[in-house]
Design a protein around this motif. Sequence first.
Motif, PDB file in Angstrom:
ATOM      1  N   PRO A   1       0.790  -1.246   0.000  1.00 27.75           N
ATOM      2  CA  PRO A   1       0.000   0.000   0.000  1.00 27.75           C
ATOM      3  C   PRO A   1       0.816   1.288   0.000  1.00 27.75           C
ATOM      4  CG  PRO A   1      -0.993  -1.609   1.451  1.00 27.75           C
ATOM      5  CD  PRO A   1       0.311  -2.195   1.011  1.00 27.75           C
ATOM      6  N   PRO A   2       1.892   1.402   0.832  1.00 30.19           N
ATOM      7  CA  PRO A   2       2.655   2.654   0.748  1.00 30.19           C
ATOM      8  C   PRO A   2       3.200   2.915  -0.658  1.00 30.19           C
ATOM      9  CG  PRO A   2       3.354   1.375   2.651  1.00 30.19           C
ATOM     10  CD  PRO A   2       2.428   0.507   1.870  1.00 30.19           C
ATOM     11  N   LEU A   3       3.677   1.849  -1.305  1.00 31.86           N
ATOM     12  CA  LEU A   3       4.177   1.994  -2.677  1.00 31.86           C
ATOM     13  C   LEU A   3       3.043   2.394  -3.612  1.00 31.86           C
ATOM     14  CD1 LEU A   3       6.513  -1.137  -2.985  1.00 31.86           C
ATOM     15  CD2 LEU A   3       7.202   1.250  -2.732  1.00 31.86           C
ATOM     16  N   ALA A   4       1.888   1.748  -3.404  1.00 39.14           N
ATOM     17  CA  ALA A   4       0.746   2.032  -4.270  1.00 39.14           C
ATOM     18  C   ALA A   4       0.283   3.475  -4.108  1.00 39.14           C
ATOM     19  CB  ALA A   4      -0.391   1.063  -3.946  1.00 39.14           C
ATOM     20  N   ASP A   5       0.355   3.988  -2.886  1.00 40.64           N
ATOM     21  CA  ASP A   5      -0.045   5.383  -2.643  1.00 40.64           C
ATOM     22  C   ASP A   5       0.770   6.342  -3.510  1.00 40.64           C
ATOM     23  OD1 ASP A   5      -2.144   5.164  -0.964  1.00 40.64           O
ATOM     24  OD2 ASP A   5      -0.962   5.318   0.892  1.00 40.64           O
ATOM     25  N   ILE A   6       2.086   6.117  -3.504  1.00 37.27           N
ATOM     26  CA  ILE A   6       2.964   6.976  -4.304  1.00 37.27           C
ATOM     27  C   ILE A   6       2.611   6.842  -5.786  1.00 37.27           C
ATOM     28  CG2 ILE A   6       5.366   7.410  -4.960  1.00 37.27           C
ATOM     29  CD1 ILE A   6       6.124   6.084  -2.234  1.00 37.27           C
ATOM     30  N   PHE A   7       2.467   5.576  -6.205  1.00 39.49           N
ATOM     31  CA  PHE A   7       2.214   5.279  -7.605  1.00 39.49           C
ATOM     32  C   PHE A   7       0.910   5.908  -8.090  1.00 39.49           C
ATOM     33  CE2 PHE A   7       1.041   2.091 -10.951  1.00 39.49           C
ATOM     34  CZ  PHE A   7       2.088   2.402 -11.812  1.00 39.49           C
ATOM     35  N   VAL A   8      -0.131   5.793  -7.246  1.00 34.52           N
ATOM     36  CA  VAL A   8      -1.433   6.328  -7.623  1.00 34.52           C
ATOM     37  C   VAL A   8      -1.387   7.855  -7.707  1.00 34.52           C
ATOM     38  CG1 VAL A   8      -3.761   6.657  -6.728  1.00 34.52           C
ATOM     39  CG2 VAL A   8      -2.807   4.368  -6.888  1.00 34.52           C
ATOM     40  N   GLY A   9      -0.526   8.433  -6.865  1.00 29.53           N
ATOM     41  CA  GLY A   9      -0.336   9.879  -6.923  1.00 29.53           C
ATOM     42  C   GLY A   9       0.113  10.313  -8.319  1.00 29.53           C
TER      43      GLY A   9
ATOM     44  N   VAL B   1      -7.028   0.215 -12.474  1.00 25.92           N
ATOM     45  CA  VAL B   1      -6.463  -1.137 -12.495  1.00 25.92           C
ATOM     46  C   VAL B   1      -4.966  -1.087 -12.235  1.00 25.92           C
ATOM     47  CG1 VAL B   1      -6.100  -3.181 -13.901  1.00 25.92           C
ATOM     48  CG2 VAL B   1      -8.247  -1.926 -14.082  1.00 25.92           C
ATOM     49  N   ILE B   2      -4.284  -0.179 -12.961  1.00 27.41           N
ATOM     50  CA  ILE B   2      -2.822  -0.065 -12.850  1.00 27.41           C
ATOM     51  C   ILE B   2      -2.405   0.315 -11.424  1.00 27.41           C
ATOM     52  CG2 ILE B   2      -0.908   1.452 -13.512  1.00 27.41           C
ATOM     53  CD1 ILE B   2      -1.185  -0.299 -15.709  1.00 27.41           C
ATOM     54  N   GLY B   3      -3.290   1.014 -10.722  1.00 26.76           N
ATOM     55  CA  GLY B   3      -2.984   1.425  -9.350  1.00 26.76           C
ATOM     56  C   GLY B   3      -2.616   0.256  -8.451  1.00 26.76           C
ATOM     57  N   PHE B   4      -3.107  -0.933  -8.815  1.00 27.11           N
ATOM     58  CA  PHE B   4      -2.836  -2.097  -7.985  1.00 27.11           C
ATOM     59  C   PHE B   4      -1.499  -2.757  -8.332  1.00 27.11           C
ATOM     60  CE2 PHE B   4      -7.422  -1.681  -7.551  1.00 27.11           C
ATOM     61  CZ  PHE B   4      -7.535  -1.774  -6.178  1.00 27.11           C
ATOM     62  N   LEU B   5      -0.821  -2.218  -9.345  1.00 30.15           N
ATOM     63  CA  LEU B   5       0.430  -2.833  -9.798  1.00 30.15           C
ATOM     64  C   LEU B   5       1.450  -3.050  -8.673  1.00 30.15           C
ATOM     65  CD1 LEU B   5       2.041  -3.854 -12.274  1.00 30.15           C
ATOM     66  CD2 LEU B   5       2.860  -1.532 -12.599  1.00 30.15           C
ATOM     67  N   PRO B   6       1.709  -2.037  -7.819  1.00 23.69           N
ATOM     68  CA  PRO B   6       2.702  -2.275  -6.756  1.00 23.69           C
ATOM     69  C   PRO B   6       2.318  -3.445  -5.839  1.00 23.69           C
ATOM     70  CG  PRO B   6       2.231   0.058  -6.956  1.00 23.69           C
ATOM     71  CD  PRO B   6       1.226  -0.656  -7.818  1.00 23.69           C
ATOM     72  N   LEU B   7       1.042  -3.568  -5.513  1.00 23.60           N
ATOM     73  CA  LEU B   7       0.605  -4.668  -4.656  1.00 23.60           C
ATOM     74  C   LEU B   7       0.878  -6.011  -5.320  1.00 23.60           C
ATOM     75  CD1 LEU B   7      -0.948  -2.289  -3.312  1.00 23.60           C
ATOM     76  CD2 LEU B   7      -2.799  -3.878  -2.865  1.00 23.60           C
ATOM     77  N   ILE B   8       0.562  -6.060  -6.617  1.00 23.00           N
ATOM     78  CA  ILE B   8       0.738  -7.304  -7.358  1.00 23.00           C
ATOM     79  C   ILE B   8       2.215  -7.653  -7.479  1.00 23.00           C
ATOM     80  CG2 ILE B   8       0.485  -8.320  -9.652  1.00 23.00           C
ATOM     81  CD1 ILE B   8      -2.124  -6.758  -9.870  1.00 23.00           C
TER      82      ILE B   8
END
Lengths: 669, 74
Positions: A253-261, A297-304
Amino acid sequence: MRIALAGNPNSGKTTLFNAITGKVEHVGNWPGVTVEKKEGDVKQNLNPRKENLVVVDLPGAYSMSPYTSEESITKDFVQNENPDVIINIVDATNLSRSLFFTTQLLELGIPVVVALNKSDLTEAKGIAINIPTLSDILKCPVIATVATKSANNGLLELMNAAIIVGKSQKKQTAPFAGGAKKASKEGFEKADKKRYAFVNDVVAEVEKRKISSEKQTLQDKVDRIIAHKWLGIPIFAAIIYLVFSISQAWVGPPLADIFVGWIDLFNETVGSLLGEDVNPVIGALLLDGIIGGVGAVIGFLPLIMVLFFCLALLEDCGYMARVAVVMDRFFKKVGLSGRSIIPMIVGTGCGIPGVMATRTIKNERQRRTMAMLTTFMPCGAKLPIIALFAGVFFGENSWVGTSMYFLGIFVIIIGALIIRQITGDFSRSYFIMELPEYRFPSIKRAAVSMLMRAKAFIIKAGTIILVSNAVVHILQTFDWQFQVVAETAPETSILASIATPLAVLFIPLGFGLWQFAAAAVTGFIAKENVVGTLAVCFGITNFIDVEELALVGSGSEVSAVFGIGAVAALAYLVFNLFTPPCFAAIGAMNSELESRKWLTGAIAFQLGMGYVLAFLVYQIGTLVSTGSLGQGFIGGLIAVAIMVGFVVYLMKKGSKNKQIFAEMQAVKL
Amino acid sequence: MMSLANGKLNTPYTVNRVNTEQEDIREFLFTLGCYPGEKVTIISKLASNYIVSIKDARYSIDEDLAKAIICSNH
């Protein structure tokens, strides 16, 4: 020049193939990872004279008499397709078994080079191999290799040797002529016994072992804990929970937060570039439909990526083969065996190779059962759905993913039980599986595997998912007269009018809204579409940052955005995980099942399973949390009763077959 | 003569025969080096499986297969 790679399972063929060609085919530390042949060109630095060199990676085989169907791929290839050279990969720590296959390959009349792989492991095990003598006896070049190393790995020498023997006019002579075709079976057995006697003599001459291999090692001690009768399952559960905790709660999630930003920034930038003058319909299609939907969809990339990194580490260390040992007992009760866990593990990445991995199962009924059921394991594409609902409704709890994983295993066990009853085939088969050695997982290999998955995910997002989202957005924007739908009347859109009749069926499952029905349908194209379609339909572009959702739904009323509660959300999650997979995976099922009847049965079974499970989750969950039953209980109950009744009827009919099977067995005896 | 299923840990046994109607499993065991005259050692008994050492590798086999492998104590 075509060079075939052949050798025993788990001797490192695919690792060597990747090192020679620069490709990144799936490797894992258990036997039977590769189930089909793969081709690649030799890398420039291993091919200084720029010759036309094609390398073919083949599934592992113990001998020229195949036991399972993927082994026959190897036999057929080396026998019928006339490769110019065979590189026989031999596990240096296991000469005594590997050379059996080597002597068979040397009889084919095709030039052979032996790659003595895993040469780095011999010293620690107190093994010394006299390579020149081995080469003399086998009458073929033997090159020590370490495919896992990036330098000083013997690969250049190996390729040079392969080119030399491939061009040489002089034929190699087989050190042992067993005669491939013997008239009688007894004659064949006798010849093979002599072959093994020959191999034993060779090993006695070239190999010195300080430590006998049947002595207990530290690895055996670890096995006793990890594959323990009672501890095995809790350890497996704890490891999976840890994997989901890391990927979905701690690191992801922390990575995803940055990525989604970044995605949001991109969306805003495109929005401001478009300005006010652009046609609002086109602007909305681009911003909400394409960028918004794909972005969600791409927002979930870091989690995956984090999840796949963890899974790759697990596959690399040798643990997965132990899971097969632990699960064998439970699978045996429903007519499967521990082997069945292999397709399931592969299936957690993607259902298509998972279904193909069923080739490693010998028994036909078991193989078809697993081809039908493997896709119940949550694959990478289903992960965004899990992450979305876990994040929005259950506060990013790791138990959601873990329980879906184990629910998948449980559903497969129940499914196998039902299929065994319906077919009436109660035959048992033996379970035997080589246990690979544990090793420290390689961070590099895991990183490469993760990046490959990420690449595939991004390509899919930029193609299938992008187009799907654009279509969904257009269908949602217009009504049947091709007029733009008024914001106050979204239910008049083409999409809504198509999906609404379907949504009625979902009322007993708690999500009888057309948006959810539409998302479930687009999920058959690609499971990531479920998230994309929900994003487009509800006008949300960011699923990671739940606070953003709160802006739409205000505070704790996150669920208000979706118009369903947590129980219905769980039911919807279950429905999407346990209905038929995407079309591509259904295609893979079709080719492995090799039967229209089985395929039809499989799809009907999966639809029924998804419906029944979602019904149970919603109705029981509602009863427990509110004290009363959910909507549409009677209608749903009737539907479920019909489905269950039909399955019970088939099972009753199948048990008659059981007697026929028993009689057939009796005749054989 | 006894079945491997009744064997003791860490004791090398010599295979006498593989007692099954399934010809293919007998052939498969042969290719692994488990055939009359060869040695097999039980490393541990886990869950319902036997971990055995044949040649220089470890295999997990189930009880059914362990029962089918008939061996003697030298």
